[in-house]
Design an enzyme around this catalytic site. Structure first.
Site, PDB file in Angstrom:
ATOM      1  N   GLY A  14       0.835  -1.203   0.000  1.00 17.53           N
ATOM      2  CA  GLY A  14       0.000   0.000   0.000  1.00 17.53           C
ATOM      3  C   GLY A  14       0.868   1.250   0.000  1.00 17.53           C
ATOM      4  O   GLY A  14       0.648   2.181  -0.779  1.00 17.53           O
ATOM      5  N   ASP A  23      -5.421   1.130   3.156  1.00 17.58           N
ATOM      6  CA  ASP A  23      -4.425   1.575   2.172  1.00 17.58           C
ATOM      7  C   ASP A  23      -4.882   2.830   1.434  1.00 17.58           C
ATOM      8  O   ASP A  23      -4.057   3.623   0.980  1.00 17.58           O
ATOM      9  CB  ASP A  23      -4.123   0.458   1.169  1.00 17.58           C
ATOM     10  CG  ASP A  23      -3.114  -0.539   1.747  1.00 17.58           C
ATOM     11  OD1 ASP A  23      -2.209  -0.103   2.480  1.00 17.58           O
ATOM     12  OD2 ASP A  23      -3.254  -1.745   1.488  1.00 17.58           O
ATOM     13  N   GLU A  26      -3.383  -1.568  -6.993  1.00 20.70           N
ATOM     14  CA  GLU A  26      -2.732  -2.479  -6.051  1.00 20.70           C
ATOM     15  C   GLU A  26      -3.605  -3.716  -5.855  1.00 20.70           C
ATOM     16  O   GLU A  26      -4.797  -3.592  -5.560  1.00 20.70           O
ATOM     17  CB  GLU A  26      -2.533  -1.765  -4.703  1.00 20.70           C
ATOM     18  CG  GLU A  26      -1.941  -2.682  -3.652  1.00 20.70           C
ATOM     19  CD  GLU A  26      -1.993  -2.124  -2.224  1.00 20.70           C
ATOM     20  OE1 GLU A  26      -2.334  -0.929  -2.033  1.00 20.70           O
ATOM     21  OE2 GLU A  26      -1.719  -2.905  -1.307  1.00 20.70           O
ATOM     22  N   THR A  50      18.161 -14.339  -2.137  1.00 21.54           N
ATOM     23  CA  THR A  50      17.297 -13.969  -3.265  1.00 21.54           C
ATOM     24  C   THR A  50      16.266 -15.054  -3.611  1.00 21.54           C
ATOM     25  O   THR A  50      15.392 -14.835  -4.437  1.00 21.54           O
ATOM     26  CB  THR A  50      18.141 -13.703  -4.534  1.00 21.54           C
ATOM     27  OG1 THR A  50      18.792 -14.921  -4.911  1.00 21.54           O
ATOM     28  CG2 THR A  50      19.174 -12.630  -4.302  1.00 21.54           C
ATOM     29  N   THR A  56      12.461 -14.326  -3.576  1.00 17.32           N
ATOM     30  CA  THR A  56      12.093 -13.482  -4.723  1.00 17.32           C
ATOM     31  C   THR A  56      12.012 -14.319  -5.998  1.00 17.32           C
ATOM     32  O   THR A  56      11.051 -14.216  -6.765  1.00 17.32           O
ATOM     33  CB  THR A  56      13.134 -12.346  -4.898  1.00 17.32           C
ATOM     34  OG1 THR A  56      13.093 -11.536  -3.734  1.00 17.32           O
ATOM     35  CG2 THR A  56      12.850 -11.504  -6.121  1.00 17.32           C
ATOM     36  N   GLN A  57      12.994 -15.181  -6.188  1.00 15.61           N
ATOM     37  CA  GLN A  57      12.979 -16.039  -7.388  1.00 15.61           C
ATOM     38  C   GLN A  57      11.698 -16.869  -7.443  1.00 15.61           C
ATOM     39  O   GLN A  57      11.051 -16.987  -8.479  1.00 15.61           O
ATOM     40  CB  GLN A  57      14.176 -16.993  -7.380  1.00 15.61           C
ATOM     41  CG  GLN A  57      15.519 -16.313  -7.529  1.00 15.61           C
ATOM     42  CD  GLN A  57      16.653 -17.333  -7.445  1.00 15.61           C
ATOM     43  OE1 GLN A  57      16.531 -18.440  -7.933  1.00 15.61           O
ATOM     44  NE2 GLN A  57      17.747 -16.955  -6.829  1.00 15.61           N
ATOM     45  N   CYS A  65     -15.346  11.432  17.751  1.00 13.26           N
ATOM     46  CA  CYS A  65     -16.554  10.624  17.566  1.00 13.26           C
ATOM     47  C   CYS A  65     -16.963   9.982  18.898  1.00 13.26           C
ATOM     48  O   CYS A  65     -17.495  10.675  19.750  1.00 13.26           O
ATOM     49  CB  CYS A  65     -16.338   9.626  16.434  1.00 13.26           C
ATOM     50  SG  CYS A  65     -17.893   9.153  15.684  1.00 13.26           S
ATOM     51  N   LEU A  66     -16.631   8.701  19.118  1.00 15.93           N
ATOM     52  CA  LEU A  66     -16.951   8.134  20.427  1.00 15.93           C
ATOM     53  C   LEU A  66     -16.288   8.962  21.532  1.00 15.93           C
ATOM     54  O   LEU A  66     -16.855   9.142  22.617  1.00 15.93           O
ATOM     55  CB  LEU A  66     -16.475   6.669  20.501  1.00 15.93           C
ATOM     56  CG  LEU A  66     -16.701   5.993  21.849  1.00 15.93           C
ATOM     57  CD1 LEU A  66     -18.185   5.876  22.165  1.00 15.93           C
ATOM     58  CD2 LEU A  66     -16.049   4.612  21.882  1.00 15.93           C
ATOM     59  N   GLU A  80     -26.373   4.093  23.285  1.00 15.72           N
ATOM     60  CA  GLU A  80     -25.626   2.975  22.683  1.00 15.72           C
ATOM     61  C   GLU A  80     -25.214   1.977  23.773  1.00 15.72           C
ATOM     62  O   GLU A  80     -25.152   0.782  23.531  1.00 15.72           O
ATOM     63  CB  GLU A  80     -24.372   3.501  21.951  1.00 15.72           C
ATOM     64  CG  GLU A  80     -23.522   2.393  21.326  1.00 15.72           C
ATOM     65  CD  GLU A  80     -22.297   2.896  20.553  1.00 15.72           C
ATOM     66  OE1 GLU A  80     -21.930   4.078  20.670  1.00 15.72           O
ATOM     67  OE2 GLU A  80     -21.709   2.068  19.826  1.00 15.72           O
ATOM     68  N   HIS A 115     -14.475  12.478  12.022  1.00 21.20           N
ATOM     69  CA  HIS A 115     -13.119  11.919  12.101  1.00 21.20           C
ATOM     70  C   HIS A 115     -12.144  12.811  11.332  1.00 21.20           C
ATOM     71  O   HIS A 115     -11.887  12.570  10.150  1.00 21.20           O
ATOM     72  CB  HIS A 115     -13.089  10.516  11.494  1.00 21.20           C
ATOM     73  CG  HIS A 115     -13.750   9.484  12.342  1.00 21.20           C
ATOM     74  ND1 HIS A 115     -13.075   8.800  13.334  1.00 21.20           N
ATOM     75  CD2 HIS A 115     -15.025   9.022  12.363  1.00 21.20           C
ATOM     76  CE1 HIS A 115     -13.909   7.945  13.917  1.00 21.20           C
ATOM     77  NE2 HIS A 115     -15.099   8.068  13.354  1.00 21.20           N
ATOM     78  N   GLU A 168      -9.045  12.896  11.400  1.00 22.93           N
ATOM     79  CA  GLU A 168      -7.785  12.227  11.015  1.00 22.93           C
ATOM     80  C   GLU A 168      -7.780  11.767   9.566  1.00 22.93           C
ATOM     81  O   GLU A 168      -6.719  11.629   8.956  1.00 22.93           O
ATOM     82  CB  GLU A 168      -7.495  11.041  11.954  1.00 22.93           C
ATOM     83  CG  GLU A 168      -8.417   9.830  11.856  1.00 22.93           C
ATOM     84  CD  GLU A 168      -9.658   9.923  12.737  1.00 22.93           C
ATOM     85  OE1 GLU A 168     -10.102  11.055  13.033  1.00 22.93           O
ATOM     86  OE2 GLU A 168     -10.199   8.862  13.126  1.00 22.93           O
TER      87      GLU A 168
HETATM   88  N1  GLN Z   1     -20.242   4.000  18.341  1.00 22.84           N
HETATM   89  C1  GLN Z   1     -20.535   5.379  18.117  1.00 22.84           C
HETATM   90  C2  GLN Z   1     -21.634   5.586  17.090  1.00 22.84           C
HETATM   91  O1  GLN Z   1     -21.939   4.711  16.324  1.00 22.84           O
HETATM   92  C3  GLN Z   1     -19.276   6.135  17.708  1.00 22.84           C
HETATM   93  C4  GLN Z   1     -18.712   5.678  16.393  1.00 22.84           C
HETATM   94  C5  GLN Z   1     -17.328   6.189  16.134  1.00 22.84           C
HETATM   95  O2  GLN Z   1     -16.604   6.549  17.061  1.00 22.84           O
HETATM   96  N2  GLN Z   1     -16.904   6.187  14.902  1.00 22.84           N
HETATM   97  O3  GLN Z   1     -22.221   6.628  17.021  1.00 22.84           O
END
Ligand code: GLN
Length: 551
Positions: free
Chosen positions: A21, A74, A142, A190, A193-194, A382-383, A406, A519, A521
Site C-alpha cells: 500500500g 491503504d 494495487e 534472493t 524473490t525467485q 466521535c466516540l 448505545e 473523524h 484524522e
Molecule cells: N459507536 C458510536 C456511534 O456509532 C461512535 C462511532 C465512532 O466513534 N466512529 O455513534
C-alpha cells in the site's frame, strides 16, 4: 477502450505486510512530483463486500472517503501521499465483484449463458479498473494479498488480460518481494524473490520492475543475480529499503531510479521530479526541537494499524509544531478512578478515538474527567466526543445517570442517542432513526458540512467559518440538553448548517478540550496537517513546557 491513461499494477510476493500500500502510494507521489495526474485503486481478494463490517483487530482501520465509502486502510496512504480524489470506485473486493455479477445474472443479463470466472468475473474486474481511468495520466492498481493465494487468482488473470486489451505500451507490472538478510549466513537471500516471480510468471505475468524489500541497499552483484533469475534488467531491480519514516519511501525509490524507469517503460515524457517538499518534510520530521507524549485511550491498542490515520494525523500535528510526538497507547479497560492519575501522569495530551461497543467505556470516561479537571488538553473523536459529553453531564451538570443510549438503552438521561429525525444537509432529506433501524446503511457516513462558532478553539484552529469533515457513526448529541450544558460551560462550537446536529463541543474554561462528531484524522496530510491536530499538539506542547526532545 476510450482512455489515454497508463496502468501500473502492483502485486506482492513472499509474505504479507511488506508495504504494498505504501509502495503504491509512494509511486503515486513520485509520478505526481513529475507533473503527472494519478489515481490509485485497491483490489482486495476477500469476500466481504466492503471492509465496513470487519473487525479492526483483524483488518486494521476502516478508512472513510468523502463520498462515504468504507474502504481499506491503504486508501488512507494513497490520500496522504497524493492528491488523488478517492471514492467508491477506488476499492473493489471479491465480494463486490461477485455481487455485481450475481445481480446481473438474476436480472437475466447473461441470457441463458453459463456464468463463469473467466470471462464474467474477470470482465467485471476489468470494467471496475476502467471506472477510475478517467481524466488521469496514470492509474495505479494495487492487488491485495500475496501471490500464491487462491483468492487473488481472478484478479491476477484480469490484470494479465488487461495488457492485451489496452496495449503493452500502456501497462507495467511491479512486484514487491522480500530479500531477507540471513544473519547466520551473513548474506542477503534472493531465493524467496525467485520463487515468487516464478509463481507470477506461471500465471502469465512477467513483472517489469521488482521492488525488493530489505534492510540494506542491494549491491549491483545481488541485483544482477535477481535480474538473471527473474528475467528483468539490472536497473529494474529496485531496493525498497526499510525507512524510519514512511514519508521517506518516495525518496528512496527515486534514488534507486524507480520513477525514471516507470516513465521510460510507459513511454511518457515528463518534467524532472520536484522532490524538495518531501526532503523538507523528512528534515522537519527527523530533527524536531520539542517533544510531547499523547495518551491514546482506546480499545484497539494492541493493533496500532487500527488507528493508522489517527497516528499519522498526530505525527502531522507534530511536524506542524516542530515537535516529536510519542504515542502512548492505553487500553481503556485497564483505567479506573484509582489508577487514572498514575497511568496518565506523563501525558501532555489525552486523546479518546472513535470506537464501537461498550467495552472500556468507563475507563475512557475516567480519562476525560482527569483531563478536564487537570487542565490537560483533551481531544475526543466521535466516540471520544460522546465520552466527553457523558462525563460533563455526570460530573459537571450533576446528571449522575447520564449515558449514551448505545451503552444503556434505558438511561433516563440519554445525552447521546439515536436521533429520531433530522434534516440531512448532504442529501437534502429528512432522516429518521430508532432502535429498529438496520445496522447496515444507517450510519452517517462521509463528508458533511459544519458551521463554526466564532471565537472558539475550533474557529481559531480552522481559521474559517465553514468546514467539511468525514463521519462514521450512528449516535448523535441530544439537543434537549443544549441549554443546561451551555449554562454549565459547554460550548457548542460546530453545528450542521440546518442547526439540527451538534458536530463540535468544547469547554469554555479549559486550555484545550474539544470533542468532534467527525473523524478529522481522515483528512490530515503530511504536507497539510489537519488544523485540529495542529492545534491540539500546540496545546500539548504548551503543557509540556520547553522540554527538548530526548535522543
Ligand atoms: N459507536 C458510536 C456511534 O456509532 C461512535 C462511532 C465512532 O466513534 N466512529 O455513534
Amino acid at each position: 477502450m476510450a482512455t489515454n491513461s497508463k496502468f501500473i499494477f502492483v502485486t506482492g510476493g513472499v509474505l504479507s505486510s511488506l508495504g504494498k500500500g505504501l509502495a503504491s502510494a509512494a509511486i503515486g507521489a513520485l509520478l505526481e512530483s513529475r507533473g503527472l495526474s494519478v489515481t490509485i485503486q485497491k483490489l482486495d481478494p476477500y469476500i466481504n463486500v466492503d471492509p465496513g463490517t470487519m473487525n479492526p483487530f483483524q483488518h486494521g482501520e476502516v478508512f472513510v472517503t468523502d463520498d462515504g465509502t468504507e474502504t481499506d486502510l491503504d486508501l488512507g496512504h494513497y490520500e496522504r501521499f497524493t492528491h488523488a480524489k478517492l471514492g467508491r470506485d477506488n476499492n473493489f473486493t471479491t465480494g463486490k465483484i461477485y455481487h455485481a455479477v450475481i445481480t446481473k445474472e438474476r436480472r437475466g443479463d447473461y441470457l441463458g449463458g453459463t456464468v463463469q470466472v473467466i470471462p464474467h468475473i474477470t470482465d467485471e474486474i476489468k470494467s471496475s479498473i476502467k471506472l477510475v481511468a478517467r481524466d488521469v495520466d496514470i492509474v495505479i492498481v494495487e492487488i491485495g494479498g500475496t501471490i500464491g493465494d487462491i483468492e487473488s487468482l481472478p484478479f491476477l488473470e484480469a490484470i494479465r488480460q488487461f495488457k492485451a486489451d489496452v496495449g503493452k505500451e500502456n501497462v507495467i507490472y511491479i512486484h514487491l518481494t522480500l530479500v531477507p538478510y540471513v544473519g547466520t549466513a551473513g548474506e542477503l537471500k534472493t531465493k524467496p524473490t525467485q520463487h515468487s516471480v516464478k509463481e507470477l510468471r506461471s500465471i502469465g505475468i512477467q513483472p517489469d520492475i521488482l521492488l525488493c524489500r530489505t534492510d540494506r541497499y542491494l549491491s549491483t552483484e545481488i541485483k544482477r543475480k535477481i535480474a538473471l533469475f527473474c528475467n528483468v534488467g539490472v536497473d529494474e531491480v529496485i531496493t525498497a529499503k526499510d525507512v524510519d519514516c514512511i514519508y521517506e519511501v518516495p525518496l528512496v525509490f527515486h534514488s534507486e531510479g524507480l520513477d525514471d524507469k516507470i516513465v521510460e517503460l510507459l513511454h511518457i515524457w515528463t518534467r524532472a521530479p520536484r522532490l524538495e517538499p518531501w526532503r523538507q518534510l523528512i528534515e522537519r520530521f527527523k530533527s524536531p526541537t520539542h517533544e510531547v507524549t499523547i495518551a491514546i485511550v482506546g480499545k484497539y491498542v494492541d493493533l496500532t494499524e487500527s488507528y493508522k490515520s489517527l497516528n499519522e494525523a498526530l505525527y502531522h500535528g507534530g511536524i506542524a509544531n516542530d515537535c516529536r510526538v510519542h504515542l502512548n497507547f492505553i487500553d481503556s479497560e485497564t483505567i479506573d478512578e484509582d489508577n487514572c492519575a498514575e497511568v496518565l501522569a506523563n501525558a501532555d495530551g489525552v486523546l479518546v478515538p472513535g470506537g464501537f461497543g461498550s467495552r472500556g467505556v468507563d475507563g475512557k470516561i475516567c480519562a476525560a474527567r482527569y483531563a478536564r479537571e487537570n487542565r490537560i488538553p483533551y481531544f475526543g473523536i466521535c466516540l471520544g466526543m460522546h465520552i466527553a459529553v457523558i462525563e460533563f453531564a455526570r460530573n459537571v451538570v450533576g446528571l449522575a445517570d447520564a449515558h449514551s443510549s448505545e451503552f444503556d438503552m434505558t438511561t433516563p438521561n440519554p445525552v447521546i442517542y439515536l436521533m429520531k429525525e433530522w434534516y440531512d444537509d448532504k442529501t437534502g432529506t429528512i432522516q429518521r432513526r430508532d432502535i429498529h433501524s438496520d445496522k447496515g446503511g444507517t450510519m452517517r457516513l462521509g463528508a458533511y458540512p459544519c458551521l463554526l462558532k466564532p471565537d472558539t478553539i475550533a474557529a481559531r484552529a480552522y481559521g474559517q467559518s465553514e468546514i467539511s469533515e468525514r463521519h462514521r457513526h450512528r449516535y448523535e448529541f441530544n439537543n434537549d440538553y443544549i441549554e443546561v450544558f451551555e449554562k454549565n460551560g459547554l460550548v457548542i462550537s460546530g453545528k450542521s448548517p440546518s442547526g439540527d446536529l451538534v458536530e463540535i463541543v468544547e469547554l469554555a474554561d479549559h486550555p484545550w478540550f474539544l470533542g468532534c462528531q467527525f473523524h478529522p484524522e481522515f483528512k490530515s496530510r503530511p504536507m497539510d496537517p489537519h488544523p485540529l491536530f495542529r492545534s491540539f499538539i500546540a496545546a500539548a506542547l504548551k503543557k509540556a513546557g520547553d522540554r527538548p526532545p530526548s535522543q
